[in-house]
Design a protein around this motif. Structure first.
Motif, PDB file in Angstrom:
ATOM      1  N   MET A   1       0.844  -1.190   0.000  1.00  0.00           N
ATOM      2  CA  MET A   1       0.000   0.000   0.000  1.00  0.00           C
ATOM      3  C   MET A   1       0.883   1.246   0.000  1.00  0.00           C
ATOM      4  SD  MET A   1      -2.779  -0.968   2.978  1.00  0.00           S
ATOM      5  CE  MET A   1      -3.774   0.472   2.712  1.00  0.00           C
ATOM      6  N   ARG A   2       0.421   2.238  -0.771  1.00  0.00           N
ATOM      7  CA  ARG A   2       1.137   3.506  -0.758  1.00  0.00           C
ATOM      8  C   ARG A   2       0.471   4.461   0.234  1.00  0.00           C
ATOM      9  NH1 ARG A   2       1.001   6.042  -6.290  1.00  0.00           N
ATOM     10  NH2 ARG A   2      -1.091   5.202  -6.237  1.00  0.00           N
TER      11      ARG A   2
ATOM     12  N   GLN B   1       5.784   3.278   0.872  1.00  0.00           N
ATOM     13  CA  GLN B   1       5.129   2.003   0.571  1.00  0.00           C
ATOM     14  C   GLN B   1       5.306   1.084   1.776  1.00  0.00           C
ATOM     15  OE1 GLN B   1       4.556   1.069  -3.080  1.00  0.00           O
ATOM     16  NE2 GLN B   1       3.582  -0.832  -2.551  1.00  0.00           N
TER      17      GLN B   1
ATOM     18  N   PRO C   1      -3.653   6.913   3.243  1.00  0.00           N
ATOM     19  CA  PRO C   1      -3.535   5.925   2.174  1.00  0.00           C
ATOM     20  C   PRO C   1      -3.823   6.583   0.828  1.00  0.00           C
ATOM     21  CG  PRO C   1      -5.001   5.116   3.915  1.00  0.00           C
ATOM     22  CD  PRO C   1      -4.720   6.564   4.196  1.00  0.00           C
ATOM     23  N   VAL C   2      -3.120   6.136  -0.192  1.00  0.00           N
ATOM     24  CA  VAL C   2      -3.317   6.638  -1.548  1.00  0.00           C
ATOM     25  C   VAL C   2      -4.305   5.719  -2.255  1.00  0.00           C
ATOM     26  CG1 VAL C   2      -2.153   7.041  -3.759  1.00  0.00           C
ATOM     27  CG2 VAL C   2      -0.991   7.604  -1.613  1.00  0.00           C
ATOM     28  N   PHE C   3      -5.259   6.318  -2.970  1.00  0.00           N
ATOM     29  CA  PHE C   3      -6.186   5.513  -3.756  1.00  0.00           C
ATOM     30  C   PHE C   3      -5.405   4.742  -4.813  1.00  0.00           C
ATOM     31  CE2 PHE C   3      -9.890   8.368  -2.743  1.00  0.00           C
ATOM     32  CZ  PHE C   3     -10.734   7.374  -2.292  1.00  0.00           C
ATOM     33  N   GLU C   4      -5.699   3.479  -4.927  1.00  0.00           N
ATOM     34  CA  GLU C   4      -5.221   2.665  -6.042  1.00  0.00           C
ATOM     35  C   GLU C   4      -6.414   2.510  -6.983  1.00  0.00           C
ATOM     36  OE1 GLU C   4      -2.135   2.114  -6.221  1.00  0.00           O
ATOM     37  OE2 GLU C   4      -1.469   2.236  -4.139  1.00  0.00           O
ATOM     38  N   MET C   5      -6.167   2.314  -8.248  1.00  0.00           N
ATOM     39  CA  MET C   5      -7.263   2.205  -9.204  1.00  0.00           C
ATOM     40  C   MET C   5      -8.221   1.083  -8.793  1.00  0.00           C
ATOM     41  SD  MET C   5      -8.647   3.786 -11.633  1.00  0.00           S
ATOM     42  CE  MET C   5      -7.357   4.969 -11.939  1.00  0.00           C
ATOM     43  N   SER C   6      -7.690   0.021  -8.204  1.00  0.00           N
ATOM     44  CA  SER C   6      -8.538  -1.106  -7.785  1.00  0.00           C
ATOM     45  C   SER C   6      -9.495  -0.729  -6.651  1.00  0.00           C
ATOM     46  CB  SER C   6      -7.664  -2.289  -7.370  1.00  0.00           C
ATOM     47  OG  SER C   6      -6.830  -1.921  -6.276  1.00  0.00           O
ATOM     48  N   ASP C   7      -9.287   0.425  -5.998  1.00  0.00           N
ATOM     49  CA  ASP C   7     -10.184   0.880  -4.936  1.00  0.00           C
ATOM     50  C   ASP C   7     -11.487   1.454  -5.494  1.00  0.00           C
ATOM     51  OD1 ASP C   7      -8.310   0.297  -2.909  1.00  0.00           O
ATOM     52  OD2 ASP C   7      -7.373   2.266  -3.117  1.00  0.00           O
TER      53      ASP C   7
ATOM     54  N   GLN D   1     -13.238   3.219 -12.898  1.00  0.00           N
ATOM     55  CA  GLN D   1     -12.061   2.655 -13.592  1.00  0.00           C
ATOM     56  C   GLN D   1     -12.193   2.811 -15.097  1.00  0.00           C
ATOM     57  OE1 GLN D   1     -10.712  -1.210 -12.293  1.00  0.00           O
ATOM     58  NE2 GLN D   1     -11.448  -0.854 -10.213  1.00  0.00           N
TER      59      GLN D   1
END
Length: 133
Positions: free
Chosen positions: A1-2, A88, A114-120, A126
């Motif tokens: 996780m970033r 990270q 936490p940074v949003f990841e595209m999978s979130d 998307q």
């Protein structure tokens, strides 16, 4: 996780007048460099930097389709970011454990986000971002 981690130093907090030529003291820089080296050795550092005082910046606000530029400082600013880390880790708890070791000074605040990841994001978001399924 970033994680985006913001340093909000006490010197940049409300009611403090900061000289536009402000730099942190050498002993604090030395301690912070050691902390950053330890983070890098652990493989956590993606990016990091300190930021100059607010008086050297500008703020762009938007209203009615127009952009308005205001030079710093900003009377309405409550807490001002003085630096950041993009890190990270495997978990939020690991991020917290590391940041608790930071050589911060009395009154400093560090925010971990936490940074949003595209999978979130849901499928429609998307798709709007151009992610192929």
């Amino acid at each position: 996780m970033r994680f985006m981690v913001f340093m909000i130093p006490s010197v940049y907090q409300p009611g403090k007048k900061v000289d536009p030529k402000f730099t942190p003291p050498a002993d604090m820089v030395e301690k912070m460099m050691k902390f950053n080296e330890d983070l890098a050795k652990a493989g956590a550092v993606l990016a990091l930097d300190g930021l100059q005082p607010l008086t050297n910046g500008a703020r762009v606000s938007f209203s009615g389709g127009k952009a308005t530029v205001t030079d710093g400082p900003y009377a309405e600013a409550k807490e001002v970011v003085g630096g950041y880390w993009m890190l990270q880790f495997k978990s939020k708890q690991e991020a917290i454990d590391w940041i608790k070791k930071c050589p911060a000074q009395d009154g400093d605040i560090i925010e971990i986000r936490p940074v949003f990841e595209m999978s979130d994001f849901p499928a429609d978001v998307q798709k709007a971002a151009g992610v192929k399924s």
